[in-house]
Scaffold this motif. Structure first.
Motif, PDB file in Angstrom:
ATOM      1  N   HIS A  69      24.607  11.186 -75.916  1.00  0.00           N
ATOM      2  CA  HIS A  69      23.223  11.562 -75.584  1.00  0.00           C
ATOM      3  C   HIS A  69      23.142  12.377 -74.287  1.00  0.00           C
ATOM      4  CE1 HIS A  69      22.192   7.867 -72.823  1.00  0.00           C
ATOM      5  NE2 HIS A  69      23.354   8.400 -72.523  1.00  0.00           N
ATOM      6  N   VAL A  84      16.762   9.015 -78.196  1.00  0.00           N
ATOM      7  CA  VAL A  84      17.311   8.449 -79.441  1.00  0.00           C
ATOM      8  C   VAL A  84      16.523   7.203 -79.829  1.00  0.00           C
ATOM      9  CG1 VAL A  84      19.691   9.222 -78.972  1.00  0.00           C
ATOM     10  CG2 VAL A  84      18.980   6.921 -78.262  1.00  0.00           C
ATOM     11  N   THR A  85      16.650   6.839 -81.086  1.00  0.00           N
ATOM     12  CA  THR A  85      16.211   5.508 -81.523  1.00  0.00           C
ATOM     13  C   THR A  85      17.480   4.670 -81.504  1.00  0.00           C
ATOM     14  OG1 THR A  85      14.630   6.555 -82.977  1.00  0.00           O
ATOM     15  CG2 THR A  85      15.102   4.216 -83.383  1.00  0.00           C
ATOM     16  N   VAL A  87      20.169   2.044 -82.261  1.00  0.00           N
ATOM     17  CA  VAL A  87      20.596   1.114 -83.315  1.00  0.00           C
ATOM     18  C   VAL A  87      20.730  -0.238 -82.596  1.00  0.00           C
ATOM     19  CG1 VAL A  87      22.423   0.557 -84.964  1.00  0.00           C
ATOM     20  CG2 VAL A  87      21.812   2.962 -84.543  1.00  0.00           C
ATOM     21  N   CYS A 143      20.994  -0.387 -89.739  1.00  0.00           N
ATOM     22  CA  CYS A 143      21.457   0.977 -89.989  1.00  0.00           C
ATOM     23  C   CYS A 143      22.057   0.987 -91.386  1.00  0.00           C
ATOM     24  CB  CYS A 143      22.476   1.438 -88.930  1.00  0.00           C
ATOM     25  SG  CYS A 143      24.008   0.512 -88.902  1.00  0.00           S
ATOM     26  N   GLU A 147      26.184   5.018 -91.600  1.00  0.00           N
ATOM     27  CA  GLU A 147      25.998   5.058 -90.143  1.00  0.00           C
ATOM     28  C   GLU A 147      26.910   4.046 -89.456  1.00  0.00           C
ATOM     29  OE1 GLU A 147      21.310   6.508 -90.224  1.00  0.00           O
ATOM     30  OE2 GLU A 147      21.779   4.377 -90.059  1.00  0.00           O
ATOM     31  N   LYS A 182      20.118   7.202 -82.691  1.00  0.00           N
ATOM     32  CA  LYS A 182      19.913   8.269 -83.677  1.00  0.00           C
ATOM     33  C   LYS A 182      18.966   9.302 -83.104  1.00  0.00           C
ATOM     34  CE  LYS A 182      19.020   7.235 -88.169  1.00  0.00           C
ATOM     35  NZ  LYS A 182      18.615   6.358 -89.301  1.00  0.00           N
ATOM     36  N   SER A 184      16.404  12.667 -83.479  1.00  0.00           N
ATOM     37  CA  SER A 184      15.299  12.845 -84.436  1.00  0.00           C
ATOM     38  C   SER A 184      15.784  13.429 -85.772  1.00  0.00           C
ATOM     39  CB  SER A 184      14.188  13.711 -83.829  1.00  0.00           C
ATOM     40  OG  SER A 184      14.724  14.941 -83.411  1.00  0.00           O
ATOM     41  N   GLY A 186      18.529  12.505 -87.176  1.00  0.00           N
ATOM     42  CA  GLY A 186      19.349  11.479 -87.827  1.00  0.00           C
ATOM     43  C   GLY A 186      20.791  11.404 -87.331  1.00  0.00           C
ATOM     44  N   THR A 187      21.199  12.355 -86.477  1.00  0.00           N
ATOM     45  CA  THR A 187      22.586  12.343 -85.968  1.00  0.00           C
ATOM     46  C   THR A 187      22.835  11.093 -85.118  1.00  0.00           C
ATOM     47  OG1 THR A 187      22.476  14.747 -85.792  1.00  0.00           O
ATOM     48  CG2 THR A 187      24.291  13.681 -84.637  1.00  0.00           C
ATOM     49  N   ILE A 188      23.973  10.442 -85.367  1.00  0.00           N
ATOM     50  CA  ILE A 188      24.369   9.275 -84.565  1.00  0.00           C
ATOM     51  C   ILE A 188      25.104   9.764 -83.311  1.00  0.00           C
ATOM     52  CG2 ILE A 188      25.954   7.273 -84.496  1.00  0.00           C
ATOM     53  CD1 ILE A 188      23.722   6.513 -86.265  1.00  0.00           C
TER      54      ILE A 188
END
Ligand code: TMP
Length: 236
Positions: A69, A84-85, A87, A143, A147, A182, A184, A186-188
């Motif tokens: 990040h 990020v969201t 996990v 997840c 993921e 994640k 926006s 969807g990438t981890i």
């Protein structure tokens, strides 16, 4: 980049919203807690050391193919990161038995493990971050399987890269905790921090602890230990 408003204050960091909806500013504090908040204190300049050590290691990991990040360090204690969201898992990687694993399995701390151990804990302070397995994670839909497979792959890669890097600095990477988020799209990506708060670092020769265990266990010398880690990693 300006701080607009505080989004969140955690045990070791504050997180600020910026004018860019995709970016946040993380602000590292000197506050230290242990035992899920039961013990509280401060470690002088910990915020500076953890900010700089985390960014140094995340840059190295990015180069080695682990997305993070990290965007930009903007001051001693502050870094711009991608929003990020999270996990809701603590991903723990262990090379040598220590801490809760040593206790749970009745092993002497320092016992080598024949294979790297990967553990997951559900991030929930009220529940004391209980350990969970892949079945719980799928059942709770924290997840997807894809993921989680990627998270496990990245966690093992982080272990490979950091173990080798730290070995050259006479630091043994005993175990550590990672968090992933994640974007926006969807990438981890690897998020949170990688520091003496979240890793066990032992001097390779003397086996002296250079991490937060000094604070957790009332051993003293935590400030010098954190400074020593920064000196070995950043040369200052
Ligand atoms: P443990 O032996 O207490 O389970 O800790 C394993 C590793 O994870 C150790 O390097 C410290 C780190 N850790 C955290 O960063 N945060 C936590 O909440 C816990 C429990 C451990």
């Amino acid at each position: 980049m300006q701080k607009v408003s505080q989004l969140y204050e955690g045990k070791a960091k504050k997180v600020w919203v910026t004018e860019d909806p995709e970016l946040l500013i993380v602000d590292y504090k000197d506050d230290a807690t242990a035992g899920n908040g039961a013990k509280k204190g401060t470690i002088h300049d910990k915020g500076i050391i953890n900010n700089r050590v985390t960014n140094h290691l995340m840059k190295l990991l990015e180069k080695e193919g682990v997305p993070t990040h990290l965007v930009e360090e903007i001051s001693d204690r502050e870094t711009i990161v991608k929003k990020v969201t999270i996990v809701p898992l603590e991903v723990i990687v262990r090379n040598i038995a220590a801490g809760s694993l040593a206790k749970r399995l009745g092993l002497e701390e320092g016992t080598p493990l024949h294979k790297t151990v990967l553990e997951y804990c559900y991030k929930d302070d009220a529940l004391g971050d209980p350990m969970v397995n892949e079945y719980h994670i799928m059942a709770m839909e924290w997840c997807t399987k894809e993921e989680l497979d990627l998270i496990a792959k990245y966690a093992l890669k982080v272990n490979e890269v950091l173990s080798a890097y730290l070995k050259d600095l006479n630091i043994e990477l005993i175990d550590f905790k990672l968090e992933f988020g994640k974007l926006s799209d969807g990438t981890i990506v690897l998020a949170d921090e990688i520091s003496p708060d979240t890793c066990r670092f032992w001097d390779s020769v003397t086996k002296e602890k250079l991490d937060k265990d000094r604070f957790r266990r009332d051993m003293g010398g935590e400030e010098d230990a954190y400074k020593e880690v920064m000196k070995r990693l950043l040369g200052e």
